[in-house]
Design an enzyme around this catalytic site. Sequence first.
Site, short mmCIF file in Angstrom:
data_model
loop_
_atom_site.label_atom_id
_atom_site.label_comp_id
_atom_site.label_asym_id
_atom_site.label_seq_id
_atom_site.Cartn_x
_atom_site.Cartn_y
_atom_site.Cartn_z
N LYS A 159 13.87 62.81 45.15
CA LYS A 159 14.43 62.02 44.04
C LYS A 159 15.96 61.99 44.09
O LYS A 159 16.57 60.99 43.76
CB LYS A 159 13.94 62.55 42.69
CG LYS A 159 12.48 62.26 42.45
CD LYS A 159 12.13 62.47 41.00
CE LYS A 159 10.67 62.09 40.75
NZ LYS A 159 10.29 62.29 39.34
N LYS B 239 3.11 58.40 49.35
CA LYS B 239 2.28 58.58 48.15
C LYS B 239 2.38 57.38 47.21
O LYS B 239 3.48 56.86 47.01
CB LYS B 239 2.76 59.85 47.44
CG LYS B 239 1.89 60.31 46.31
CD LYS B 239 2.61 61.34 45.45
CE LYS B 239 3.70 60.69 44.61
NZ LYS B 239 4.17 61.45 43.45
N LYS C 168 4.24 55.66 40.51
CA LYS C 168 4.44 54.72 39.40
C LYS C 168 5.88 54.24 39.33
O LYS C 168 6.18 53.30 38.60
CB LYS C 168 3.97 55.32 38.08
CG LYS C 168 4.63 56.63 37.67
CD LYS C 168 4.18 57.03 36.27
CE LYS C 168 3.62 58.42 36.18
NZ LYS C 168 4.56 59.52 36.45
P1 TYM Z 1 3.50 62.68 37.53
O1 TYM Z 1 3.80 62.04 36.23
O2 TYM Z 1 4.24 62.26 38.74
O3 TYM Z 1 1.96 62.50 37.88
C1 TYM Z 1 0.95 62.86 36.96
C2 TYM Z 1 -0.26 63.44 37.68
O4 TYM Z 1 -0.79 62.48 38.61
C3 TYM Z 1 -0.87 63.06 39.90
N1 TYM Z 1 -0.57 62.02 40.88
C4 TYM Z 1 -1.35 61.70 41.91
N2 TYM Z 1 -2.52 62.17 42.34
C5 TYM Z 1 -3.07 61.62 43.46
N3 TYM Z 1 -2.47 60.61 44.15
C6 TYM Z 1 -1.28 60.10 43.77
N4 TYM Z 1 -0.70 59.13 44.45
C7 TYM Z 1 -0.67 60.65 42.61
N5 TYM Z 1 0.49 60.38 41.94
C8 TYM Z 1 0.54 61.24 40.90
C9 TYM Z 1 0.20 64.14 39.91
O5 TYM Z 1 -0.08 65.11 40.89
C10 TYM Z 1 0.08 64.68 38.50
O6 TYM Z 1 -0.99 65.60 38.41
N6 TYM Z 1 5.64 67.19 37.36
C11 TYM Z 1 4.51 66.42 36.89
C12 TYM Z 1 4.40 66.33 35.40
C13 TYM Z 1 4.35 67.64 34.68
C14 TYM Z 1 3.27 68.57 34.69
C15 TYM Z 1 3.67 69.63 33.82
C16 TYM Z 1 2.04 68.60 35.32
C17 TYM Z 1 5.31 68.16 33.87
N7 TYM Z 1 4.91 69.34 33.34
C18 TYM Z 1 2.85 70.73 33.61
C19 TYM Z 1 1.23 69.73 35.11
C20 TYM Z 1 1.61 70.76 34.26
C21 TYM Z 1 4.66 65.01 37.43
O7 TYM Z 1 5.70 64.56 37.80
O8 TYM Z 1 3.53 64.27 37.39
#
Ligand code: TYM
Length: 339
Positions: A115, A198, A201
């Site tokens: 990022k 990957k 969004k």
């Molecule tokens: P974020 O918002 O990027 O994504 C949310 C969840 O979706 C999963 N994910 C995917 N899984 C499979 N294939 C993909 N292409 C894909 N893109 C996203 C992510 O692995 C995630 O589970 N850091 C986290 C948010 C967060 C969080 C937390 C998660 C903040 N605090 C505490 C768990 C526990 C994030 O950026 O997710």
Amino acid sequence: MDSHKKRVLSGIQPSGNLTIGNYIGALRQWVEEQEHYECYFCIVDLHAITVPQNPVALRNKTQEVAALYIASGLDPDKVTIFIQSHVTAHAELGWILTCLSPLGWLYRMTQFKDKAAKQQQESVGAGLLNYPALMAADILLYQAHAVPVGDDQRQHLEFTRDLAQRFNSLYGETFVIPEVMIPKAGARIMGLDNPTAKMSKSEDSEYHAVYMLDSPAQVKKKIMRAVTDSLAEIRFSDDPERAGINNLLTIYQALSGRTTNEVAQQFEGKGYGDLKKAVVEQVNSHLEPLQTRYNQLMREAGYLDDILAKGAEKAAETAERTLNTVKERIGFVPGKPRR
Ligand code: TYM
């Protein structure tokens, strides 16, 4: 809620349109887990602002993500759904854990490196570096035993475990050490236009991702255009040349609930067009009922706000219990109770 059940916490950033990667990698597992765990699911707006956000878009997306949680099948009577910034304990423990996070650990995080590389160095906010400490706070506040996420969050979970152990060894047993929970199929859905990256969004290109709120026609257009190869053979493979077909097979497998063998047999000898059509059907058959529920929710004024308010209250109760213990352990003078 049964207090003997083990706890789960997870979250999604309201930083763009949720994709089928978020659905397959995260939301769908959560829906399963709500039957077996005491679950907390938050919309992590504090994390979203680690990169620039438009305030109007952030507000709208936060509500949209909350509605998508419920539309995907999370039952607000069984799980606690809340907005991260509504529970101030996250920011407080986030700060305390930031102070305990070695810079070396933070600089090693691949999400930070990726990022930060996308921005001018002077405009990279310090929050982006400290992001994993806040994520650790999210998880540790609830003493979560398990954290269901996609494969890209594995490193952040390792960080959380290391930090929790560090705290426990410095100040005495305080935090449960959480386990990462990664789905067997679909832990890393790749971009349709570039199957070696990957699906995300926050990617702008039109044919990169299928969004959860895409119309059936948009889903079809995007999947039919997905990048493949010229080998004309359908099988699972980890060869980067074959990443496009592997990705389509993975999406199909994850959504159909079939085994790798069943899927491989089903498409043996078939053409890429047949596979793409089958993926379109699978995706649309999941998204259509979900979108109907989403639209209903968005029409019921006040319903969502109510769920989020109750969720924040329940979450705050649990979170503050942990936060108070932490403050005491590190030597803060107790303040007057707020209520
Ligand atoms: P974020 O918002 O990027 O994504 C949310 C969840 O979706 C999963 N994910 C995917 N899984 C499979 N294939 C993909 N292409 C894909 N893109 C996203 C992510 O692995 C995630 O589970 N850091 C986290 C948010 C967060 C969080 C937390 C998660 C903040 N605090 C505490 C768990 C526990 C994030 O950026 O997710």
